[in-house]
Design a protein around this motif. Structure first.
Motif, mmCIF file in Angstrom:
data_model
loop_
_atom_site.group_PDB
_atom_site.id
_atom_site.type_symbol
_atom_site.label_atom_id
_atom_site.label_comp_id
_atom_site.label_asym_id
_atom_site.label_seq_id
_atom_site.Cartn_x
_atom_site.Cartn_y
_atom_site.Cartn_z
ATOM 1 N N SER A 9 42.264 -37.582 -9.999
ATOM 2 C CA SER A 9 41.187 -37.084 -11.014
ATOM 3 C C SER A 9 40.942 -35.706 -10.133
ATOM 4 O O SER A 9 41.511 -35.374 -8.968
ATOM 5 C CB SER A 9 39.965 -37.889 -11.162
ATOM 6 O OG SER A 9 39.280 -38.036 -9.791
ATOM 7 N N VAL A 10 40.390 -34.826 -11.120
ATOM 8 C CA VAL A 10 40.254 -33.338 -10.259
ATOM 9 C C VAL A 10 38.808 -33.086 -9.643
ATOM 10 O O VAL A 10 37.633 -33.269 -10.284
ATOM 11 C CB VAL A 10 40.514 -32.404 -11.665
ATOM 12 C CG1 VAL A 10 40.416 -30.978 -10.947
ATOM 13 C CG2 VAL A 10 41.812 -32.733 -12.342
ATOM 14 N N ASP A 11 38.958 -32.440 -8.272
ATOM 15 C CA ASP A 11 37.472 -32.167 -7.758
ATOM 16 C C ASP A 11 37.317 -30.627 -8.343
ATOM 17 O O ASP A 11 37.670 -29.796 -8.055
ATOM 18 C CB ASP A 11 38.156 -32.091 -6.597
ATOM 19 C CG ASP A 11 36.730 -31.485 -5.504
ATOM 20 O OD1 ASP A 11 35.803 -31.260 -6.044
ATOM 21 O OD2 ASP A 11 36.902 -31.541 -4.350
ATOM 22 N N LEU A 12 36.237 -30.890 -8.961
ATOM 23 C CA LEU A 12 35.617 -29.664 -9.742
ATOM 24 C C LEU A 12 34.373 -29.054 -9.010
ATOM 25 O O LEU A 12 33.741 -28.075 -9.275
ATOM 26 C CB LEU A 12 35.129 -29.633 -11.174
ATOM 27 C CG LEU A 12 36.426 -30.272 -12.045
ATOM 28 C CD1 LEU A 12 35.969 -30.804 -13.435
ATOM 29 C CD2 LEU A 12 37.224 -28.964 -12.297
ATOM 30 N N SER A 13 34.394 -29.361 -7.822
ATOM 31 C CA SER A 13 33.149 -28.735 -7.075
ATOM 32 C C SER A 13 33.280 -27.232 -6.786
ATOM 33 O O SER A 13 32.062 -26.575 -6.671
ATOM 34 C CB SER A 13 32.896 -29.563 -5.648
ATOM 35 O OG SER A 13 34.272 -29.459 -4.765
ATOM 36 N N PHE A 14 34.571 -26.855 -6.582
ATOM 37 C CA PHE A 14 34.586 -25.270 -6.309
ATOM 38 C C PHE A 14 34.158 -24.539 -7.613
ATOM 39 O O PHE A 14 33.343 -23.600 -7.389
ATOM 40 C CB PHE A 14 35.963 -24.640 -6.035
ATOM 41 C CG PHE A 14 36.442 -25.439 -4.284
ATOM 42 C CD1 PHE A 14 35.739 -25.039 -3.094
ATOM 43 C CD2 PHE A 14 37.335 -26.360 -4.270
ATOM 44 C CE1 PHE A 14 35.981 -25.442 -2.260
ATOM 45 C CE2 PHE A 14 37.620 -26.819 -3.210
ATOM 46 C CZ PHE A 14 37.341 -26.281 -2.039
ATOM 47 N N ILE A 15 34.586 -25.054 -8.492
ATOM 48 C CA ILE A 15 34.164 -24.432 -10.097
ATOM 49 C C ILE A 15 32.679 -24.576 -9.927
ATOM 50 O O ILE A 15 31.979 -23.444 -10.583
ATOM 51 C CB ILE A 15 34.900 -25.176 -11.191
ATOM 52 C CG1 ILE A 15 36.289 -24.963 -11.221
ATOM 53 C CG2 ILE A 15 34.239 -24.822 -12.491
ATOM 54 C CD1 ILE A 15 37.250 -24.016 -11.620
ATOM 55 N N GLU A 16 32.129 -25.575 -9.956
ATOM 56 C CA GLU A 16 30.479 -25.717 -10.069
ATOM 57 C C GLU A 16 29.882 -24.721 -9.159
ATOM 58 O O GLU A 16 29.081 -23.980 -9.536
ATOM 59 C CB GLU A 16 30.320 -27.014 -9.624
ATOM 60 C CG GLU A 16 28.907 -27.587 -10.327
ATOM 61 C CD GLU A 16 27.855 -27.564 -9.318
ATOM 62 O OE1 GLU A 16 26.600 -27.489 -9.436
ATOM 63 O OE2 GLU A 16 28.078 -27.104 -8.071
ATOM 64 N N VAL A 17 30.285 -24.529 -8.037
ATOM 65 C CA VAL A 17 29.602 -23.869 -7.048
ATOM 66 C C VAL A 17 29.742 -22.423 -7.404
ATOM 67 O O VAL A 17 28.757 -21.512 -7.579
ATOM 68 C CB VAL A 17 30.318 -24.032 -5.498
ATOM 69 C CG1 VAL A 17 29.776 -22.607 -4.611
ATOM 70 C CG2 VAL A 17 29.954 -25.238 -4.718
ATOM 71 N N VAL A 18 30.924 -21.862 -7.943
ATOM 72 C CA VAL A 18 30.972 -20.620 -8.330
ATOM 73 C C VAL A 18 30.259 -20.254 -9.495
ATOM 74 O O VAL A 18 29.607 -19.098 -9.918
ATOM 75 C CB VAL A 18 32.582 -20.410 -8.488
ATOM 76 C CG1 VAL A 18 32.828 -18.979 -9.152
ATOM 77 C CG2 VAL A 18 33.540 -20.147 -7.049
ATOM 78 N N SER A 19 30.417 -21.293 -10.388
ATOM 79 C CA SER A 19 29.499 -20.987 -11.771
ATOM 80 C C SER A 19 28.086 -20.519 -11.395
ATOM 81 O O SER A 19 27.447 -19.832 -11.973
ATOM 82 C CB SER A 19 29.500 -22.355 -12.574
ATOM 83 O OG SER A 19 31.004 -22.714 -12.950
ATOM 84 N N ARG A 20 27.526 -21.659 -10.186
ATOM 85 C CA ARG A 20 26.010 -21.082 -9.925
ATOM 86 C C ARG A 20 26.028 -20.039 -9.351
ATOM 87 O O ARG A 20 24.891 -19.188 -9.543
ATOM 88 C CB ARG A 20 25.763 -22.233 -8.950
ATOM 89 C CG ARG A 20 25.168 -23.520 -9.450
ATOM 90 C CD ARG A 20 24.874 -24.469 -8.587
ATOM 91 N NE ARG A 20 25.430 -25.214 -7.588
ATOM 92 C CZ ARG A 20 25.427 -25.395 -6.647
ATOM 93 N NH1 ARG A 20 24.380 -24.983 -5.619
ATOM 94 N NH2 ARG A 20 26.318 -26.041 -5.792
ATOM 95 N N GLU A 21 27.033 -19.392 -8.476
ATOM 96 C CA GLU A 21 26.772 -18.183 -7.674
ATOM 97 C C GLU A 21 26.876 -16.990 -8.779
ATOM 98 O O GLU A 21 26.280 -15.969 -8.665
ATOM 99 C CB GLU A 21 27.941 -17.976 -6.875
ATOM 100 C CG GLU A 21 27.948 -18.814 -5.534
ATOM 101 C CD GLU A 21 29.093 -18.896 -4.510
ATOM 102 O OE1 GLU A 21 28.927 -19.462 -3.465
ATOM 103 O OE2 GLU A 21 30.115 -18.122 -5.130
ATOM 104 N N ILE A 22 27.954 -17.266 -9.836
ATOM 105 C CA ILE A 22 28.080 -16.185 -10.823
ATOM 106 C C ILE A 22 26.657 -16.021 -11.562
ATOM 107 O O ILE A 22 26.116 -15.104 -11.787
ATOM 108 C CB ILE A 22 29.024 -16.489 -12.010
ATOM 109 C CG1 ILE A 22 30.446 -16.321 -11.209
ATOM 110 C CG2 ILE A 22 29.003 -15.614 -13.229
ATOM 111 C CD1 ILE A 22 31.538 -17.011 -12.103
ATOM 112 N N ALA A 23 26.231 -17.270 -11.933
ATOM 113 C CA ALA A 23 24.803 -17.185 -12.752
ATOM 114 C C ALA A 23 23.657 -16.514 -11.875
ATOM 115 O O ALA A 23 22.893 -15.683 -12.613
ATOM 116 C CB ALA A 23 24.394 -18.683 -12.876
ATOM 117 N N GLY A 24 23.613 -16.912 -10.655
ATOM 118 C CA GLY A 24 22.599 -16.105 -9.766
ATOM 119 C C GLY A 24 22.885 -14.630 -9.580
ATOM 120 O O GLY A 24 21.726 -14.004 -9.483
#
Ligand code: UDX
Length: 432
Positions: free
Chosen positions: A93-108
Motif C-alpha cells: 500500500s502507499v505511504d501518504l505521510s509526506f503528502i499529509e505533512v506537506v498539506s499541513r505545512e501548506i495550510a499553515g
C-alpha cells in the motif's frame, strides 16, 4: 504565472524546470537543505537528458529558484504543486505521510486563496483527505481548491514528455481553479482533460497498470514464441499495426522495473482490495513479470550448467535506457542473483555505475563497454541502452572465453549473431 513546487525530487525538479521553460516564475521547495544548496550552486541531484541545461538557463533568466522554506514558497504563489514521494509500505500500500505533512505545512502558510495541486501518484480519494487536512490546519481561514494533476513522465525522456504531453489531466471539485490550470498548461499545446478528482487519481494508476499489463502480455507471448519457434518481434509488429493495440510497450524483455510500474501495480492492487475488489488480472501481471526474470536466469544457468566460478560480463545496470536510476532495476536484480550463485561480474552502464556501486560492491566496474567481455565466460545485455547496439561484436567474440551472449533486451539480430559465431540467447525469438 507564479508557481511553487513542493518536493524537488525527480517529478518536482522536472515539473518546476519545465514550467519555468514555459514562461512561468517558479519556486522549487525542498526540505533537504543540502539538496537546495547543491541546486543553487548549479549541481544536479539526478541524471536526466536535457534537464541540467534547462535548469541553468531558467535560473539565469530569473524564472527558477530553489528554497528550503515552504512558508516562502506558499506565500509567494497562488498555485502550489505537491510533488513529494509516495513510497510503498511493506504490504504494497502507499505511504501518504509526506503528502499529509506537506498539506499541513501548506495550510499553515496560506494567506490568500490558493490552488493546491497534487502531482504525486496517490490512491483514489487522496484529494478528499488533502482538502480535509488543509481545512483543519488552515489558521488564516482563506479559500482554497484542491486539484489532482497526475504526471506521466518517463525517466530518460521526462523533459520531452513534459514539454509535449499526450494529454494533461486536471481533476477538480469546482470550476474555480480551471482557468488558472488551463493557463499554466497553455504553453504546452496539449489536450486538457478536466474531470473530477477521483477520476483523475484513478487515471494515473489505471494507465501505469495497463502499460505494465501490456509488457507482461508480450512477455507471456514471448514464452509461447520460444516454445513454438516463433519470433516475438514479428508477433509484436503484426499486433502493433492494429491501431487499437499499437506497437509501443510491446518489447519483450527480462521484465519491467523502475520506481513506478512495480510500485503502482502493487498500490493499485491494494487500493482495489481495500475497496472490496480483487484485481486478479494485475496479480497475474506481477506474476508474469517475476517469472520472466526467473526464466532468464534459468536460461543462463541451463546454458552454462554451473554459474559458480564463472566470470560474466553485464551491460546495463539502470532499470532502462537514458537514466542513472537503479531503483527496482531488473539488471541489478539479475546481477544480485548471479552473484548469489557464485559468479564474478564485470559490469558497465553509461550512467548508472556510481549509483550501482554501493548496491553491488563485489562487481568490477568497467568504463569502456567494449572491454567488459574481456576474459568472460559469457556476456549479458540487461538494459536497452541504444549505444549497446554499437558494441564491437567482433572484439567481444574474440575477448570472450566462450562466444556466448544472453540478451535480455533483444538488441541484436539473431541470424547475424549466429553467423558471427555466437551462441546467442535472447527473449522469445526462436528456441533460443
Ligand atoms: C513509467 C510510465 O511510462 C510513465 O508514464 C509514468 O509516469 C512513470 O512510469 P518509467 O518507469 O520512467 O515511466 O519507464 P518506462 O519507459 O515506462 O519503462 C518501465 C519499465 O518497463 C522499464 O524497466 C523498461 O525497460 C520496461 N519496458 C518498457 C519493457 O520491458 N518493455 C517495453 O516495451 C517497455
Amino acid at each position: 504565472m507564479k508557481l511553487t513546487i513542493i518536493g524537488t525530487g525527480y517529478v518536482g525538479l522536472v515539473t518546476g524546470t519545465c514550467f519555468a521553460e514555459g514562461g512561468h516564475t517558479v519556486i522549487c521547495v525542498d526540505k533537504d537543505a543540502e539538496k537546495v544548496k547543491m541546486l543553487q550552486a548549479g549541481g544536479m541531484p539526478i541524471y536526466e537528458p536535457g534537464l541540467e541545461a534547462l535548469v541553468k538557463e531558467n535560473v539565469r533568466a530569473g524564472r527558477l529558484r530553489f528554497t528550503a522554506s515552504t512558508q516562502e514558497g506558499v506565500e509567494q504563489s497562488a498555485v502550489v504543486f505537491i510533488a513529494v514521494p509516495t513510497p510503498p509500505m511493506p504490504d504494497g500500500s502507499v505511504d501518504l505521510s509526506f503528502i499529509e505533512v506537506v498539506s499541513r505545512e501548506i495550510a499553515g502558510a496560506m494567506r490568500a486563496y490558493t490552488i493546491v495541486v497534487d502531482k504525486s501518484t496517490v490512491p483514489v480519494k487522496t484529494g478528499e483527505k488533502v482538502a480535509e487536512t488543509i481545512k483543519r490546519y488552515c489558521k488564516a481561514k482563506v479559500d482554497f481548491d484542491v486539484v489532482s494533476n497526475p504526471e506521466f513522465l518517463r525517466e530518460g525522456f521526462a523533459v520531452d514528455d513534459f514539454m509535449k504531453p499526450d494529454r494533461v489531466v486536471i481533476g477538480v471539485s469546482s470550476t474555480r481553479p480551471v482557468p488558472a490550470m488551463k493557463e499554466i498548461y497553455a504553453p504546452y499545446n496539449a489536450p486538457i482533460i478536466v474531470t473530477d478528482i477521483n477520476s483523475a487519481e484513478l487515471i494515473k494508476h489505471a494507465a501505469n497498470s495497463f502499460l505494465a499489463l501490456k509488457i507482461s502480455y508480450i512477455n507471456a507471448v514471448s514464452v509461447l514464441c520460444e516454445l513454438s519457434g516463433a519470433n516475438v518481434q514479428e508477433v509484436a509488429h503484426g499486433m502493433g499495426m492494429d491501431a487499437r493495440i499499437g506497437r509501443k510497450f510491446l518489447d519483450a524483455s527480462l521484465g519491467f522495473g523502475g520506481s513506478c510500474f512495480p510500485k503502482d501495480l502493487s498500490a493499485f492492487i491494494r487500493i482495489s482490495e481495500s475497496m472490496g475488489y480483487k484485481f486478479g488480472l494485475l496479480q497475474e501481471v506481477q506474476r508474469i513479470n517475476a517469472e520472466q526474470m526467473d526464466r532468464f536466469v534459468k536460461k543462463i544457468s541451463d546454458t552454462l550448467w554451473v554459474i559458480k566460478g564463472k566470470t560474466l560480463g553485464v551491460l546495463g545496470l539502470a532499470f532502462k535506457q537514458n537514466t542513472d536510476d537503479v531503483r527496482m532495476s531488473p539488471a541489478i536484480d539479475l546481477c544480485q542473483r548471479l552473484l548469489k550463485d557464485g559468479a564474478r561480474l564485470r559490469v558497465h552502464d553509461p550512467q548508472a555505475m556510481e549509483k550501482a556501486r554501493p548496491i553491488l560492491p563485489e562487481a568490477t566496474y568497467v568504463t569502456d563497454m567494449d572491454e567488459v567481455a574481456e576474459g568472460c565466460d559469457a556476456l549479458i545485455i540487461a538494459t536497452e541502452w541504444p549505444q549497446f547496439k554499437k558494441l564491437d561484436l567482433e572484439r567481444a567474440r574474440k575477448s570472450l572465453a566462450h562466444p556466448i551472449v544472453f540478451d535480455g533486451r533483444n538488441l541484436f539480430d539473431v541470424e547475424e549473431m549466429e553467423r558471427m559465431g555466437f551462441l546467442y540467447k535472447s527473449i522469445g525469438r526462436g528456441k533460443g
